[in-house]
Design a protein around this motif. Sequence first.
Motif, PDB file in Angstrom:
ATOM      1  N   THR A 156       0.738  -1.249  -0.013  1.00 44.83           N
ATOM      2  CA  THR A 156      -0.079   0.078   0.025  1.00 44.83           C
ATOM      3  C   THR A 156       0.814   1.281  -0.009  1.00 44.83           C
ATOM      4  N   VAL A 157       0.742   2.187  -1.121  1.00 45.18           N
ATOM      5  CA  VAL A 157       1.257   3.378  -0.950  1.00 45.18           C
ATOM      6  C   VAL A 157       0.425   4.480  -0.277  1.00 45.18           C
ATOM      7  N   ILE A 159       0.000   8.540   0.665  1.00 48.66           N
ATOM      8  CA  ILE A 159       0.484   9.700   0.443  1.00 48.66           C
ATOM      9  C   ILE A 159      -0.050  10.521   1.581  1.00 48.66           C
ATOM     10  N   THR A 172       3.408  11.083  -5.560  1.00 46.79           N
ATOM     11  CA  THR A 172       1.982  10.396  -6.209  1.00 46.79           C
ATOM     12  C   THR A 172       2.522   9.797  -7.486  1.00 46.79           C
ATOM     13  N   PRO A 176       4.180   4.949  -7.143  1.00 43.90           N
ATOM     14  CA  PRO A 176       3.590   3.929  -8.003  1.00 43.90           C
ATOM     15  C   PRO A 176       4.350   3.588  -9.046  1.00 43.90           C
ATOM     16  N   SER A 215       0.199  -2.945  -6.086  1.00 42.97           N
ATOM     17  CA  SER A 215       0.171  -1.742  -5.140  1.00 42.97           C
ATOM     18  C   SER A 215      -1.140  -0.948  -5.098  1.00 42.97           C
ATOM     19  N   GLN A 216      -1.768  -0.460  -4.099  1.00 40.26           N
ATOM     20  CA  GLN A 216      -2.847   0.381  -4.239  1.00 40.26           C
ATOM     21  C   GLN A 216      -2.486   1.844  -3.576  1.00 40.26           C
ATOM     22  N   MET A 217      -2.857   2.838  -3.927  1.00 42.02           N
ATOM     23  CA  MET A 217      -2.751   4.038  -3.458  1.00 42.02           C
ATOM     24  C   MET A 217      -3.879   4.388  -2.295  1.00 42.02           C
TER      25      MET A 217
END
Length: 416
Positions: A156-157, A159, A172, A176, A215-217
């Motif tokens: 998980t990213v 921000i 951002t 990713p 990955s999810q943001m």
Amino acid sequence: MWKILRSRNFWFYTVLLFVVIGFFSFAQVASRNSLKVKKLPVALVNNSDKQYSKNLVKQLKEKFSGSESQIKFINVKNTSILNKGFTNKKYYAALVINENFDSNLSLQQNYLKGLIIQEKLSKISNQAILQSAQTKLQAEFAKKAVANLPKSGKVTVIINQGMNAQAAQVLTIALPKLMTGLNQGIAKKMKTVIQKNGISLNSSEWQSISNPIQSQMKIKNKIPEKSVSGTAPMIIVVLAWISSLIGSMLLWREHKKHSKNNKFSLVLINSQIITGAVMTLIASLSIYFFSSVIFGLPITNVSTFLTILAFNVFIFYLLQTCVLDWLGFAGWPLIIVIWLLSAGTISYAPEMLSPLFRQGVYSWTPMRFSMDMFTNNLYIHGSSVTTQTDFIVLSLIGVAALGLIYLSSLLKRKEK
């Protein structure tokens, strides 16, 4: 005309103009043109903490270990500590490795091994070998390994958008992209092995192999809509500084009319402080009215916002009045210089500034503490630690300015 052109004053004015334009360019252009993203603190949380995730952490830290790296990864034990760090503005972003990351990547490797074993066994025609215990064990392992498509390892990213809009925009894009590169690197190695062993895969299997890492943001402290693309704190600081600048100049001129022998008495100084407080209240309410009521700037806690705003306007008023009481109208350029230098730096993350502007301007300008307070109030709720620091620093500046204002009563002014 020729007489003026030959005069010393004319050429003095041209040199002065050149110097002024040079300073303005330095303050507004040089600071922005020297921006370079370097060592932005990004938290690294490993909730899996086994072989594959440890290798990933090691790879990331080695990749960004250089002095010119955009990112500085900082190990954080768990998400609870991470959230506190976000609130206290320690990290611009975070990479959080899911707790099932290692098990999912392990299943992927077993799946690949299973495919290879099945492919090799399919080419064996010797029944004795096929009936051997070792071959049966391999076949059983392969059957279990390929029974289900493996899942991707999740990262998980996060921000921390409200901390700084410019830094958030950079990360951002960068984080990713970094995860996509890592995903493609692992997928390429797996595909090479599959092709080398002549294994045929269907579309579902290819899709699984192509995405070993997903990955999810998520956005932390999200900047609200109608917040001028995250520049609302900067704009509020501008309005606070300008309103206090106008107020201090007008009140200084008005009180100067009542001075005797060009000297500010204690009575006049008391009046400056009291009338300045009244003007501060009016200015703060006006800024709130126009920015929020008329133009829709989202403000969650109005009373807290107005308190912070009035505090900052009054500190700026004291600072500017101090300069005027000591230097008179000749101090006006100093006030402008402070603002011009500050305006070119305070909206950026300090890690983005060149050493000259970070140490030479950002480190001392009072406006950065003001900017920090408004950022906390508008975007990062509950950031009490940094707000307290900002309050203490600005209070000390205000007390020092107030003391100097009263000491100016000992001066005999020369202005007429």
